[in-house]
Design a protein around this motif. Structure first.
Motif, mmCIF file in Angstrom:
data_model
loop_
_atom_site.group_PDB
_atom_site.id
_atom_site.type_symbol
_atom_site.label_atom_id
_atom_site.label_comp_id
_atom_site.label_asym_id
_atom_site.label_seq_id
_atom_site.Cartn_x
_atom_site.Cartn_y
_atom_site.Cartn_z
ATOM 1 N N ALA A 195 0.781 -1.247 0.031
ATOM 2 C CA ALA A 195 0.050 0.082 0.174
ATOM 3 C C ALA A 195 0.836 1.444 0.066
ATOM 4 C CB ALA A 195 -0.876 0.197 1.210
ATOM 5 N N LEU A 196 0.313 2.301 -0.520
ATOM 6 C CA LEU A 196 1.115 3.666 -0.733
ATOM 7 C C LEU A 196 0.930 4.197 0.643
ATOM 8 C CD1 LEU A 196 2.734 5.364 -2.571
ATOM 9 C CD2 LEU A 196 0.520 6.802 -2.962
ATOM 10 N N THR A 197 -0.155 4.199 1.408
ATOM 11 C CA THR A 197 -0.256 4.532 2.743
ATOM 12 C C THR A 197 -1.337 3.692 3.429
ATOM 13 O OG1 THR A 197 -0.925 6.605 3.978
ATOM 14 C CG2 THR A 197 -1.918 6.226 1.970
ATOM 15 N N VAL A 198 -1.452 3.467 4.711
ATOM 16 C CA VAL A 198 -2.536 2.913 5.331
ATOM 17 C C VAL A 198 -2.777 3.797 6.596
ATOM 18 C CG1 VAL A 198 -2.823 0.865 7.167
ATOM 19 C CG2 VAL A 198 -1.259 0.632 5.110
ATOM 20 N N ALA A 199 -4.343 3.804 6.634
ATOM 21 C CA ALA A 199 -5.034 4.633 7.541
ATOM 22 C C ALA A 199 -5.694 4.109 8.720
ATOM 23 C CB ALA A 199 -5.678 5.899 6.909
ATOM 24 N N MET A 200 -5.910 4.577 9.842
ATOM 25 C CA MET A 200 -6.934 4.051 10.856
ATOM 26 C C MET A 200 -8.133 4.594 10.547
ATOM 27 S SD MET A 200 -4.451 5.045 14.225
ATOM 28 C CE MET A 200 -5.360 3.977 15.263
ATOM 29 N N ALA A 201 -9.380 4.173 10.964
ATOM 30 C CA ALA A 201 -10.781 4.702 10.712
ATOM 31 C C ALA A 201 -11.105 6.000 11.535
ATOM 32 C CB ALA A 201 -11.677 3.310 11.089
ATOM 33 N N GLN A 202 -12.100 6.618 11.251
ATOM 34 C CA GLN A 202 -12.603 7.558 12.102
ATOM 35 C C GLN A 202 -14.096 7.252 12.356
ATOM 36 O OE1 GLN A 202 -11.835 10.222 8.280
ATOM 37 N NE2 GLN A 202 -11.720 11.812 9.908
ATOM 38 N N ARG A 203 -14.563 7.670 13.445
ATOM 39 C CA ARG A 203 -15.738 7.242 14.273
ATOM 40 C C ARG A 203 -16.959 7.517 13.063
ATOM 41 N NH1 ARG A 203 -14.260 4.020 16.989
ATOM 42 N NH2 ARG A 203 -16.425 3.400 17.269
ATOM 43 N N GLY A 204 -16.866 8.634 12.333
ATOM 44 C CA GLY A 204 -17.943 8.478 11.049
ATOM 45 C C GLY A 204 -17.878 7.182 10.323
ATOM 46 N N ASP A 205 -17.024 6.615 10.360
ATOM 47 C CA ASP A 205 -16.991 5.363 9.217
ATOM 48 C C ASP A 205 -17.981 4.153 9.900
ATOM 49 O OD1 ASP A 205 -14.967 6.152 7.385
ATOM 50 O OD2 ASP A 205 -13.400 5.888 8.908
ATOM 51 N N PHE A 206 -18.168 4.378 11.012
ATOM 52 C CA PHE A 206 -19.398 3.347 11.843
ATOM 53 C C PHE A 206 -20.310 3.703 12.020
ATOM 54 C CE2 PHE A 206 -14.737 3.129 13.435
ATOM 55 C CZ PHE A 206 -14.441 1.745 12.833
ATOM 56 N N VAL A 207 -21.153 4.809 11.438
ATOM 57 C CA VAL A 207 -22.319 5.121 11.449
ATOM 58 C C VAL A 207 -23.626 4.265 10.927
ATOM 59 C CG1 VAL A 207 -24.146 6.815 10.465
ATOM 60 C CG2 VAL A 207 -21.925 7.648 11.224
ATOM 61 N N GLY A 208 -24.366 3.842 11.203
ATOM 62 C CA GLY A 208 -25.284 2.758 10.703
ATOM 63 C C GLY A 208 -25.822 1.978 11.616
ATOM 64 N N GLY A 209 -24.758 1.728 12.724
ATOM 65 C CA GLY A 209 -25.143 0.615 13.722
ATOM 66 C C GLY A 209 -24.985 -0.716 13.039
ATOM 67 N N ARG A 210 -25.964 -1.640 13.202
ATOM 68 C CA ARG A 210 -26.124 -3.132 12.717
ATOM 69 C C ARG A 210 -25.904 -3.060 11.369
ATOM 70 N NH1 ARG A 210 -28.164 -7.060 16.351
ATOM 71 N NH2 ARG A 210 -28.813 -6.121 18.365
ATOM 72 N N GLU A 211 -26.140 -2.158 10.673
ATOM 73 C CA GLU A 211 -26.379 -2.041 9.014
ATOM 74 C C GLU A 211 -25.076 -1.738 8.556
ATOM 75 O OE1 GLU A 211 -28.919 -3.638 7.689
ATOM 76 O OE2 GLU A 211 -29.610 -3.895 9.743
ATOM 77 N N ASN A 212 -24.165 -1.197 9.287
ATOM 78 C CA ASN A 212 -22.721 -0.665 8.983
ATOM 79 C C ASN A 212 -22.065 -1.587 8.213
ATOM 80 O OD1 ASN A 212 -19.613 -0.229 9.370
ATOM 81 N ND2 ASN A 212 -20.887 1.847 9.425
ATOM 82 N N ASN A 213 -21.418 -1.550 7.055
ATOM 83 C CA ASN A 213 -20.542 -2.472 6.303
ATOM 84 C C ASN A 213 -19.446 -3.012 7.098
ATOM 85 O OD1 ASN A 213 -22.112 -1.948 3.967
ATOM 86 N ND2 ASN A 213 -20.495 -0.442 3.192
ATOM 87 N N ILE A 214 -19.067 -2.293 7.938
ATOM 88 C CA ILE A 214 -17.875 -2.995 8.765
ATOM 89 C C ILE A 214 -18.587 -3.878 9.857
ATOM 90 C CG2 ILE A 214 -16.049 -2.228 10.502
ATOM 91 C CD1 ILE A 214 -15.732 0.441 9.145
ATOM 92 N N VAL A 215 -19.714 -3.504 10.447
ATOM 93 C CA VAL A 215 -20.289 -4.566 11.287
ATOM 94 C C VAL A 215 -20.838 -5.698 10.606
ATOM 95 C CG1 VAL A 215 -22.295 -4.753 12.823
ATOM 96 C CG2 VAL A 215 -21.005 -2.619 12.670
ATOM 97 N N GLN A 216 -21.135 -5.329 9.347
ATOM 98 C CA GLN A 216 -21.374 -6.555 8.398
ATOM 99 C C GLN A 216 -20.377 -7.660 7.796
ATOM 100 O OE1 GLN A 216 -24.611 -7.466 7.723
ATOM 101 N NE2 GLN A 216 -25.183 -6.151 9.333
ATOM 102 N N GLY A 217 -18.918 -7.088 8.310
ATOM 103 C CA GLY A 217 -17.867 -7.794 8.075
ATOM 104 C C GLY A 217 -16.634 -7.508 7.033
ATOM 105 N N GLU A 218 -17.131 -6.239 6.509
ATOM 106 C CA GLU A 218 -16.324 -5.476 5.644
ATOM 107 C C GLU A 218 -14.627 -5.377 6.525
ATOM 108 O OE1 GLU A 218 -16.128 -1.887 2.651
ATOM 109 O OE2 GLU A 218 -16.675 -1.504 4.463
ATOM 110 N N ILE A 219 -13.702 -5.687 6.033
ATOM 111 C CA ILE A 219 -12.396 -5.611 6.498
ATOM 112 C C ILE A 219 -11.260 -4.665 6.257
ATOM 113 C CG2 ILE A 219 -12.304 -8.206 7.516
ATOM 114 C CD1 ILE A 219 -10.536 -8.848 5.126
ATOM 115 N N LEU A 220 -11.579 -4.288 5.114
ATOM 116 C CA LEU A 220 -10.661 -3.024 4.497
ATOM 117 C C LEU A 220 -11.235 -1.984 3.772
ATOM 118 C CD1 LEU A 220 -7.442 -4.746 3.422
ATOM 119 C CD2 LEU A 220 -7.647 -3.240 5.280
ATOM 120 N N LYS A 221 -11.052 -0.805 3.608
ATOM 121 C CA LYS A 221 -11.744 0.324 2.880
ATOM 122 C C LYS A 221 -10.561 0.584 1.933
ATOM 123 C CE LYS A 221 -15.735 1.782 5.409
ATOM 124 N NZ LYS A 221 -16.620 1.435 4.426
ATOM 125 N N ARG A 222 -10.783 1.008 0.622
ATOM 126 C CA ARG A 222 -9.984 1.438 -0.276
ATOM 127 C C ARG A 222 -9.695 3.164 -0.287
ATOM 128 N NH1 ARG A 222 -8.354 -1.483 -5.051
ATOM 129 N NH2 ARG A 222 -7.438 0.338 -5.536
#
Length: 282
Positions: free
Chosen positions: A141-168
């Motif tokens: 990777a050219l760079t790697v970042a940590m997530a921000q709290r806004g990435d988790f908006v949506g509760g149970r329906e959030n993509n990360i909660v649903q199992g997404e392990i990386l974002k581009r």
């Protein structure tokens, strides 16, 4: 902790509100920290009094090298510090560094339990940063970042909660290598501009959602980028990315109670993808 690594805190106009510095020390980071300030900052001397290592860069000179995407002659933006960071780290003898804003009060692990999103404080940031550096090296990777709290908006329906392990994408925090320099562009939304345009050319910008930053609300802390955001709003901010990446970016309404215009990335149009084996011709 990798002895060729440094944390750079990019800040302007609020020496009394560099929350990130204390958060790093409180949560287990024992490595070097450089507070990066520009020479147009009226509070520069106060920074020097408060912090042991302050690097002052020439903002006008950096602006001359930067594709700002406008002709407004307004340099109240973090992009100049972002682009200067590669040379700062290299000049000081470090290979790896992380760019951090000044408004983080927490670094946290994020995980799911029984379908609910949970977080708890990190108390071993040395190990986390080492792991992110290793992840960057292994993935290319050219760079790697940590997530921000806004990435988790949506509760149970959030993509990360649903199992997404990386974002581009990569925003706000950037693990970088001085031997793989790149530049940000567009005075505002410079992180989104970079990961869409450079991503479209095959560069890997990755966000690891398992570790995240908690920030002070952007427009509740004066100084930094706040004044520029208040002057131009998210409408202008988002249109910088439309200018740079019109094939994959549009503007749409975002939010529930407080709706606002914001950029939206069409990822099918944004970055190259690896096709699954089932698509291979016989």
């Amino acid at each position: 902790m990798n002895n060729s690594f440094v944390a750079l805190i990019l800040t302007h106009g609020r020496p009394d509100k560099v929350y990130t510095y204390d958060a790093l020390r409180k949560l287990g980071y024992t490595g070097d920290i450089i507070v990066v300030v520009d020479n147009e900052d009226a509070t520069l001397e106060e920074y020097k009094k408060r912090f042991p290592d302050v690097y002052v860069f020439d903002k006008k000179a950096e602006a001359a090298l930067t594709d700002e995407g406008d002709n407004f002659q307004d340099r109240r933006a973090i992009i100049y510090a972002r682009n200067a960071s590669f040379q700062i780290a290299k000049e000081r003898g470090y290979r790896y560094f992380i760019e951090l804003d000044d408004d983080y009060f927490e670094f946290s692990y994020t995980y799911t339990a029984s379908g609910e999103l949970k977080q708890r404080s990190i108390h071993s940031l040395d190990k986390v940063f080492d792991a992110l550096i290793e992840f960057k090296k292994r993935t290319g990777a050219l760079t790697v970042a940590m997530a921000q709290r806004g990435d988790f908006v949506g509760g149970r329906e959030n993509n990360i909660v649903q199992g997404e392990i990386l974002k581009r994408k990569a925003m706000n925090t950037f693990i970088c290598d001085t031997e793989q320099p790149f530049r940000f562009f567009g005075k505002i939304n410079e992180d989104v501009n970079a990961y869409t345009v450079l991503g479209s050319r095959g560069a890997l910008f990755l966000q690891v959602p398992h570790v995240a930053i908690n920030q002070v609300n952007t427009q509740q802390s004066s100084g930094g980028m706040t004044d520029l955001y208040l002057d131009s709003g998210t409408y202008v901010k988002s249109f910088y990315t439309v200018m740079y990446a019109p094939a994959c970016t549009c503007i749409r309404m975002m939010g529930t109670k407080h709706r606002r215009l914001h950029h939206s990335i069409r990822w099918n149009n944004a970055v190259p993808r690896i096709l699954p084996e089932r698509c291979k011709k016989a």
